[in-house]
Write an enzyme that holds these catalytic residues in place. Structure first.
Site, mmCIF file in Angstrom:
data_model
loop_
_atom_site.group_PDB
_atom_site.id
_atom_site.type_symbol
_atom_site.label_atom_id
_atom_site.label_comp_id
_atom_site.label_asym_id
_atom_site.label_seq_id
_atom_site.Cartn_x
_atom_site.Cartn_y
_atom_site.Cartn_z
ATOM 1 N N HIS A 50 0.898 -1.170 -0.081
ATOM 2 C CA HIS A 50 -0.112 0.104 0.077
ATOM 3 C C HIS A 50 0.792 1.353 -0.011
ATOM 4 O O HIS A 50 2.235 1.249 0.085
ATOM 5 C CB HIS A 50 -0.922 0.025 1.219
ATOM 6 C CG HIS A 50 -0.328 -0.165 2.426
ATOM 7 N ND1 HIS A 50 -0.407 -1.108 3.310
ATOM 8 C CD2 HIS A 50 0.771 0.616 3.258
ATOM 9 C CE1 HIS A 50 0.683 -1.148 4.485
ATOM 10 N NE2 HIS A 50 1.072 0.181 4.346
HETATM 11 C C1 T46 Z 1 2.627 0.430 7.150
HETATM 12 C C2 T46 Z 1 3.474 -0.499 7.060
HETATM 13 C C3 T46 Z 1 4.955 -0.421 7.247
HETATM 14 C C4 T46 Z 1 -4.604 -0.419 13.162
HETATM 15 O O1 T46 Z 1 -5.853 -0.529 13.522
HETATM 16 N N1 T46 Z 1 -3.837 0.383 13.770
HETATM 17 C C5 T46 Z 1 -2.711 0.627 13.238
HETATM 18 O O2 T46 Z 1 -1.882 1.846 13.809
HETATM 19 C C6 T46 Z 1 -2.108 -0.044 12.234
HETATM 20 C C7 T46 Z 1 -0.469 -0.051 11.880
HETATM 21 C C8 T46 Z 1 -2.826 -1.081 11.764
HETATM 22 N N2 T46 Z 1 -4.091 -1.380 12.034
HETATM 23 C C9 T46 Z 1 -4.760 -2.396 11.803
HETATM 24 C C10 T46 Z 1 -5.141 -2.378 10.305
HETATM 25 C C11 T46 Z 1 -5.335 -3.803 9.800
HETATM 26 O O3 T46 Z 1 -6.678 -4.172 10.042
HETATM 27 O O4 T46 Z 1 -4.138 -3.626 11.871
HETATM 28 C C12 T46 Z 1 -4.383 -4.328 10.567
HETATM 29 C C13 T46 Z 1 -2.961 -4.848 9.893
HETATM 30 O O5 T46 Z 1 -2.555 -3.513 9.046
HETATM 31 P P1 T46 Z 1 -1.895 -3.937 7.847
HETATM 32 O O6 T46 Z 1 -2.572 -4.798 7.044
HETATM 33 O O7 T46 Z 1 -1.969 -2.292 7.150
HETATM 34 O O8 T46 Z 1 -0.216 -3.978 8.180
HETATM 35 P P2 T46 Z 1 0.905 -4.026 7.193
HETATM 36 O O9 T46 Z 1 1.958 -4.831 7.951
HETATM 37 O O10 T46 Z 1 0.501 -4.521 5.916
HETATM 38 O O11 T46 Z 1 1.265 -2.464 7.193
HETATM 39 C C14 T46 Z 1 1.629 -1.967 8.313
HETATM 40 C C15 T46 Z 1 0.899 -0.533 8.514
HETATM 41 O O12 T46 Z 1 -0.499 -0.602 8.588
HETATM 42 C C16 T46 Z 1 1.231 0.355 7.430
HETATM 43 O O13 T46 Z 1 0.812 1.672 7.800
HETATM 44 O O14 T46 Z 1 3.158 1.512 6.345
HETATM 45 O O15 T46 Z 1 3.006 -1.655 8.226
#
Ligand code: T46
Length: 286
Positions: A50
């Site tokens: 993303h």
């Molecule tokens: C990024 C990379 C480096 C939350 O509710 N609060 C938060 O602060 C974060 C970071 C995530 N979430 C929730 C959103 C999703 O439902 O946690 C779940 C997993 O997040 P995501 O699929 O976006 O995770 P990654 O590892 O793909 O990405 C993360 C960060 O979300 C993103 O901002 O830049 O790490």
């Protein structure tokens, strides 16, 4: 500039162990609103995929390592994050993916904003569309919706509704483009240029500052010809500053029009023309 930009935090460690300090607006270039960390990630399961619209982040592997792919829509770069005091900056509008987590990896991320799902672009095609959308300066009056991707339109430019502008063009400040005008791709229009109805500009053409186009040989106020004479500037031609192009003329491919020339008749491909009236001084050698 490389997409890989680090923030190195001071390590105040001694013989007892490491100690790394992050301080908002001192060595972290934003107001820290949130931190999160990823651990127990599976080596074969990548994450991320993303871009953020507004969020600034810095990612540290405070233990272990992972590989980060950074992509601004033009170039991609890959880098290992593997030092506890060296954080990778993730600015807005960078597509990022995390791969090859080591089993012991703890990825700590400092973030400039609270969590907001609306700030995520999770579809790659949508991301590409966003980064390549034309830039229209807020002080420009662009009525046409046919401006190609990666084109720039600068201050005090007016582009009328039916004009068509290609990709990766640069329309400098103080220009006017009328309706019955087509510009190809990679065209440069410098300041003080007015492109009137009936003028077609092909790919890779350079139009220098204050070049004057015309579209009527015998102009009279409030009297309009049935159709304006058509002028065509062919691929790769360059027109020097202040040149005047009389109407109904073809400027040949890759020709070079000298500054201040007054062009009264067709210019053959690759010709170099100068003077008033313009004459052929030579030809461009490849
Ligand atoms: C990024 C990379 C480096 C939350 O509710 N609060 C938060 O602060 C974060 C970071 C995530 N979430 C929730 C959103 C999703 O439902 O946690 C779940 C997993 O997040 P995501 O699929 O976006 O995770 P990654 O590892 O793909 O990405 C993360 C960060 O979300 C993103 O901002 O830049 O790490």
């Amino acid at each position: 500039m490389s997409l890989i930009q680090w923030i190195e935090l001071p390590n105040l460690g001694d013989q007892r162990g490491g100690l790394v300090v992050a301080e908002t607006c001192k060595n972290i270039p934003f107001d820290l609103k949130r931190l999160y960390y990823i651990f127990d990630a599976k080596p074969e399961v990548p994450r991320g995929f993303h871009a953020h619209k507004e969020l600034h982040q810095i990612a540290f592997c405070i233990k272990g390592k992972c590989k980060m792919l950074m992509d601004n829509g033009f170039v991609k770069e890959e880098v290992w994050i593997d030092q506890p005091n060296k954080g990778l900056q993730i600015p807005p509008m960078i597509w990022h993916e995390m791969h090859d987590f080591s089993e012991d990896c703890v990825l700590l991320v400092l973030a400039s904003e609270h969590y907001d799902e609306n700030d995520y672009i999770r579809d790659y095609q949508e991301f590409l569309k966003e980064v390549h959308k034309p830039f229209i300066h807020p002080l420009a009056d662009v009525q046409s919706s046919q401006i190609g991707e990666d084109s720039h339109v600068w201050q005090y430019s007016v582009i009328l509704a039916k004009a068509k502008i290609g990709k990766n063009c640069n329309i400098c400040a103080h220009t006017l483009i009328e309706n019955d005008v087509v510009l190809g791709n990679n065209v440069t229009v410098k300041s003080g240029v007015f492109i009137w109805d009936g003028i077609t500009v092909q790919d890779n053409v350079f139009i220098g500052p204050n070049v004057t186009f015309t579209n009527d040989k015998h102009p009279r106020s409030k009297q309009y010809p049935e159709e304006f004479l058509r002028t065509i500037i062919e691929k790769g031609a360059s027109i020097g500053a202040n040149a005047t192009i009389l109407p109904g003329i073809k400027i040949g491919q890759k020709s070079m029009i000298g500054a201040g020339a007054v062009v009264t008749k067709d210019v053959p491909p690759k010709a170099i023309v100068i003077g008033n009236p313009a004459f052929i001084k030579g030809f461009i050698k490849e």
